[in-house]
Design a protein around this motif. Structure first.
Motif, PDB file in Angstrom:
ATOM      1  N   ASP A 173       6.537  -7.679  -9.977  1.00 16.06           N
ATOM      2  CA  ASP A 173       6.491  -8.373  -8.685  1.00 16.06           C
ATOM      3  C   ASP A 173       5.618  -7.658  -7.654  1.00 16.06           C
ATOM      4  O   ASP A 173       5.604  -8.021  -6.479  1.00 16.06           O
ATOM      5  CB  ASP A 173       7.901  -8.613  -8.144  1.00 16.06           C
ATOM      6  CG  ASP A 173       8.661  -7.333  -7.857  1.00 16.06           C
ATOM      7  OD1 ASP A 173       8.117  -6.238  -8.031  1.00 16.06           O
ATOM      8  OD2 ASP A 173       9.836  -7.432  -7.451  1.00 16.06           O
ATOM      9  N   GLY A 174       4.889  -6.620  -8.087  1.00 16.67           N
ATOM     10  CA  GLY A 174       3.927  -5.936  -7.227  1.00 16.67           C
ATOM     11  C   GLY A 174       4.471  -4.786  -6.417  1.00 16.67           C
ATOM     12  O   GLY A 174       3.743  -4.182  -5.625  1.00 16.67           O
ATOM     13  N   ARG A 175       5.716  -4.440  -6.614  1.00 12.88           N
ATOM     14  CA  ARG A 175       6.310  -3.315  -5.877  1.00 12.88           C
ATOM     15  C   ARG A 175       6.051  -2.005  -6.611  1.00 12.88           C
ATOM     16  O   ARG A 175       5.999  -1.980  -7.839  1.00 12.88           O
ATOM     17  CB  ARG A 175       7.802  -3.518  -5.720  1.00 12.88           C
ATOM     18  CG  ARG A 175       8.141  -4.716  -4.886  1.00 12.88           C
ATOM     19  CD  ARG A 175       9.620  -4.841  -4.731  1.00 12.88           C
ATOM     20  NE  ARG A 175       9.956  -6.140  -4.186  1.00 12.88           N
ATOM     21  CZ  ARG A 175      11.174  -6.550  -3.968  1.00 12.88           C
ATOM     22  NH1 ARG A 175      12.197  -5.773  -4.271  1.00 12.88           N
ATOM     23  NH2 ARG A 175      11.409  -7.728  -3.467  1.00 12.88           N
ATOM     24  N   PRO A 176       5.952  -0.899  -5.856  1.00 11.33           N
ATOM     25  CA  PRO A 176       5.754   0.397  -6.511  1.00 11.33           C
ATOM     26  C   PRO A 176       7.007   0.817  -7.260  1.00 11.33           C
ATOM     27  O   PRO A 176       8.128   0.526  -6.840  1.00 11.33           O
ATOM     28  CB  PRO A 176       5.445   1.343  -5.356  1.00 11.33           C
ATOM     29  CG  PRO A 176       6.032   0.695  -4.159  1.00 11.33           C
ATOM     30  CD  PRO A 176       5.988  -0.783  -4.399  1.00 11.33           C
ATOM     31  N   GLU A 177       6.790   1.501  -8.371  1.00 12.34           N
ATOM     32  CA  GLU A 177       7.901   2.041  -9.138  1.00 12.34           C
ATOM     33  C   GLU A 177       7.434   3.262  -9.907  1.00 12.34           C
ATOM     34  O   GLU A 177       6.237   3.515 -10.026  1.00 12.34           O
ATOM     35  CB  GLU A 177       8.510   1.002 -10.074  1.00 12.34           C
ATOM     36  CG  GLU A 177       7.676   0.629 -11.258  1.00 12.34           C
ATOM     37  CD  GLU A 177       8.359  -0.396 -12.173  1.00 12.34           C
ATOM     38  OE1 GLU A 177       9.444  -0.925 -11.848  1.00 12.34           O
ATOM     39  OE2 GLU A 177       7.777  -0.672 -13.228  1.00 12.34           O
ATOM     40  N   LEU A 178       8.393   4.006 -10.400  1.00  8.82           N
ATOM     41  CA  LEU A 178       8.131   5.117 -11.300  1.00  8.82           C
ATOM     42  C   LEU A 178       8.620   4.698 -12.672  1.00  8.82           C
ATOM     43  O   LEU A 178       9.733   4.195 -12.810  1.00  8.82           O
ATOM     44  CB  LEU A 178       8.872   6.375 -10.841  1.00  8.82           C
ATOM     45  CG  LEU A 178       8.441   6.944  -9.498  1.00  8.82           C
ATOM     46  CD1 LEU A 178       9.353   8.104  -9.105  1.00  8.82           C
ATOM     47  CD2 LEU A 178       6.998   7.397  -9.539  1.00  8.82           C
ATOM     48  N   GLN A 179       7.779   4.888 -13.682  1.00  7.42           N
ATOM     49  CA  GLN A 179       8.148   4.519 -15.046  1.00  7.42           C
ATOM     50  C   GLN A 179       8.243   5.766 -15.908  1.00  7.42           C
ATOM     51  O   GLN A 179       7.421   6.678 -15.790  1.00  7.42           O
ATOM     52  CB  GLN A 179       7.122   3.570 -15.658  1.00  7.42           C
ATOM     53  CG  GLN A 179       7.094   2.216 -15.027  1.00  7.42           C
ATOM     54  CD  GLN A 179       6.086   1.285 -15.664  1.00  7.42           C
ATOM     55  OE1 GLN A 179       5.381   1.656 -16.611  1.00  7.42           O
ATOM     56  NE2 GLN A 179       6.006   0.077 -15.150  1.00  7.42           N
TER      57      GLN A 179
END
Length: 72
Positions: free
Chosen positions: A33-39
């Motif tokens: 959905d275009g939000r920043p995240e850490l994977q």
């Protein structure tokens, strides 16, 4: 603007964060959905399954129950 600046994380904090499930390295990413995240950079729980942790208001939410499962 660097990825760390875009995610709002201090570089020193970014360097010490790890996946709470497998203790693997976390890499900067963007959720569908275009939000920043850490994977998580490695498999968690099963081969080919990783976790994506949201960053909300510049704060990583490193809770396994809140993580998005990433298959493949």
């Amino acid at each position: 603007m660097s990825t760390d600046e875009a995610h709002g994380l201090e570089p020193w904090l970014r360097d010490i964060l790890r996946c709470p499930v497998c203790r693997g390295e976390l890499v900067d990413a963007t959720s569908p959905d275009g939000r920043p995240e850490l994977q998580c950079a490695s498999s968690c729980d099963a081969e080919g399954v990783r976790r994506g942790y949201p960053i909300t208001d510049g704060i990583p939410v490193l809770l396994a129950d809140e993580a998005r499962l990433i298959r493949g």
